[in-house]
Design a protein around this motif. Structure first.
Motif, PDB file in Angstrom:
ATOM      1  N   GLN A 104      41.380  78.299  23.012  1.00 28.44           N
ATOM      2  CA  GLN A 104      41.169  79.142  24.194  1.00 28.44           C
ATOM      3  C   GLN A 104      41.439  78.358  25.472  1.00 28.44           C
ATOM      4  O   GLN A 104      42.059  78.867  26.402  1.00 28.44           O
ATOM      5  CB  GLN A 104      39.738  79.696  24.221  1.00 28.44           C
ATOM      6  N   LYS A 105      40.984  77.102  25.520  1.00 28.64           N
ATOM      7  CA  LYS A 105      41.201  76.280  26.715  1.00 28.64           C
ATOM      8  C   LYS A 105      42.689  75.981  26.908  1.00 28.64           C
ATOM      9  O   LYS A 105      43.186  76.003  28.029  1.00 28.64           O
ATOM     10  CB  LYS A 105      40.386  74.996  26.629  1.00 28.64           C
ATOM     11  N   VAL A 106      43.398  75.685  25.813  1.00 25.77           N
ATOM     12  CA  VAL A 106      44.840  75.430  25.923  1.00 25.77           C
ATOM     13  C   VAL A 106      45.540  76.677  26.439  1.00 25.77           C
ATOM     14  O   VAL A 106      46.328  76.621  27.385  1.00 25.77           O
ATOM     15  CB  VAL A 106      45.443  74.996  24.567  1.00 25.77           C
ATOM     16  N   LEU A 107      45.253  77.813  25.841  1.00 20.50           N
ATOM     17  CA  LEU A 107      45.916  79.063  26.213  1.00 20.50           C
ATOM     18  C   LEU A 107      45.542  79.505  27.623  1.00 20.50           C
ATOM     19  O   LEU A 107      46.340  80.137  28.305  1.00 20.50           O
ATOM     20  CB  LEU A 107      45.574  80.155  25.198  1.00 20.50           C
ATOM     21  N   GLY A 108      44.350  79.145  28.063  1.00 21.28           N
ATOM     22  CA  GLY A 108      43.901  79.502  29.397  1.00 21.28           C
ATOM     23  C   GLY A 108      44.273  78.492  30.463  1.00 21.28           C
ATOM     24  O   GLY A 108      43.982  78.683  31.649  1.00 21.28           O
ATOM     25  N   GLY A 114      44.705  65.727  25.625  1.00 23.29           N
ATOM     26  CA  GLY A 114      44.385  65.441  24.238  1.00 23.29           C
ATOM     27  C   GLY A 114      44.958  66.498  23.323  1.00 23.29           C
ATOM     28  O   GLY A 114      45.809  67.297  23.718  1.00 23.29           O
ATOM     29  N   SER A 115      44.462  66.503  22.084  1.00 20.63           N
ATOM     30  CA  SER A 115      44.975  67.405  21.058  1.00 20.63           C
ATOM     31  C   SER A 115      43.863  68.277  20.512  1.00 20.63           C
ATOM     32  O   SER A 115      42.715  67.839  20.410  1.00 20.63           O
ATOM     33  CB  SER A 115      45.574  66.598  19.905  1.00 20.63           C
ATOM     34  N   THR A 116      44.224  69.495  20.142  1.00 25.29           N
ATOM     35  CA  THR A 116      43.283  70.350  19.429  1.00 25.29           C
ATOM     36  C   THR A 116      43.208  69.839  17.989  1.00 25.29           C
ATOM     37  O   THR A 116      44.090  69.118  17.526  1.00 25.29           O
ATOM     38  CB  THR A 116      43.737  71.820  19.458  1.00 25.29           C
ATOM     39  N   PRO A 117      42.166  70.218  17.262  1.00 24.25           N
ATOM     40  CA  PRO A 117      42.054  69.741  15.873  1.00 24.25           C
ATOM     41  C   PRO A 117      43.143  70.326  14.972  1.00 24.25           C
ATOM     42  O   PRO A 117      43.633  71.427  15.219  1.00 24.25           O
ATOM     43  CB  PRO A 117      40.678  70.252  15.428  1.00 24.25           C
ATOM     44  N   TRP A 118      43.499  69.559  13.943  1.00 30.02           N
ATOM     45  CA  TRP A 118      44.352  70.100  12.889  1.00 30.02           C
ATOM     46  C   TRP A 118      43.550  71.133  12.118  1.00 30.02           C
ATOM     47  O   TRP A 118      42.339  71.028  12.007  1.00 30.02           O
ATOM     48  CB  TRP A 118      44.769  68.995  11.907  1.00 30.02           C
ATOM     49  N   GLY A 146      49.192  73.008  12.206  1.00 30.50           N
ATOM     50  CA  GLY A 146      49.590  72.640  13.555  1.00 30.50           C
ATOM     51  C   GLY A 146      48.429  72.379  14.484  1.00 30.50           C
ATOM     52  O   GLY A 146      47.266  72.588  14.142  1.00 30.50           O
ATOM     53  N   ARG A 147      48.802  71.911  15.662  1.00 29.10           N
ATOM     54  CA  ARG A 147      47.836  71.676  16.736  1.00 29.10           C
ATOM     55  C   ARG A 147      48.592  71.693  18.057  1.00 29.10           C
ATOM     56  O   ARG A 147      49.823  71.605  18.088  1.00 29.10           O
ATOM     57  CB  ARG A 147      47.110  70.347  16.560  1.00 29.10           C
ATOM     58  N   PHE A 148      47.845  71.781  19.153  1.00 28.01           N
ATOM     59  CA  PHE A 148      48.412  71.694  20.493  1.00 28.01           C
ATOM     60  C   PHE A 148      48.124  70.314  21.069  1.00 28.01           C
ATOM     61  O   PHE A 148      47.044  69.762  20.863  1.00 28.01           O
ATOM     62  CB  PHE A 148      47.783  72.743  21.429  1.00 28.01           C
TER      63      PHE A 148
END
Length: 168
Positions: A104-108, A114-118, A146-148
């Motif tokens: 949600q934070k990445v998309l917002g 950093g990276s989101t979890p795998w 995947g991850r961001f």
């Protein structure tokens, strides 16, 4: 011979995401977002054959629908790759992302570096090509997680670790 398939590491994908295009709500009753991408690299793992490194050429697109409850995104991405030896490969992947607070934070646009979890994003990939050197990719089954990756001042990168499904 095992009853269940196994996974063989195949390649890593890193794609820079452009700004999303909000198309709106259609017949699915959920909003369609299209995320273009013009930069990205596919690089095979050492044990994978055929070995290649390929760059995204032109513009690919990731067509995304968020489920009405907001808990999952449905992906359908496609693009064209050019290998280091000049072959063109069409790639398509479909998948599901579980939307947690990190996604949600990445998309917002509010994520810290950093990276989101795998493990919240899984896809299935297919290939098409007219180049005989890579034609066998069309007959294999590939899955990924995947991850961001977020770096301030740079485009968000989606990273996938792709494996080939093989006999266990």
């Amino acid at each position: 011979m095992a009853e269940f398939p196994a996974l063989k590491p195949a390649f890593t994908i890193k794609i820079e995401l452009d700004a999303p295009l909000a198309v709106g709500t259609g017949v699915r009753q959920t909003s369609l977002q299209i995320i273009p991408f013009t930069k990205g690299v596919f690089k095979t793992e050492e044990s994978f054959d055929p070995a290649f490194e390929a760059q995204v050429v032109g513009t690919g697109n990731d067509y995304i629908h968020v489920d009405p409850d907001g808990k999952h995104m449905r992906l359908n991405a496609n693009g064209v790759l050019k290998t280091q030896d000049g072959a063109l490969l069409y790639v398509n992947y479909t998948g599901v992302i579980t939307i947690t607070e990190a996604e949600q934070k990445v998309l917002g646009g509010t994520a810290e570096e950093g990276s989101t979890p795998w493990g919240n994003s899984f896809t299935h990939l297919t290939f098409e090509t007219g180049d005989e050197r890579y034609k066998d990719l069309e007959n294999r089954v590939f899955v990924s997680k995947g991850r961001f990756n977020v770096q301030k001042g740079k485009p968000t990168v989606v990273e996938y670790r792709v494996s080939q499904v093989v006999q266990g």
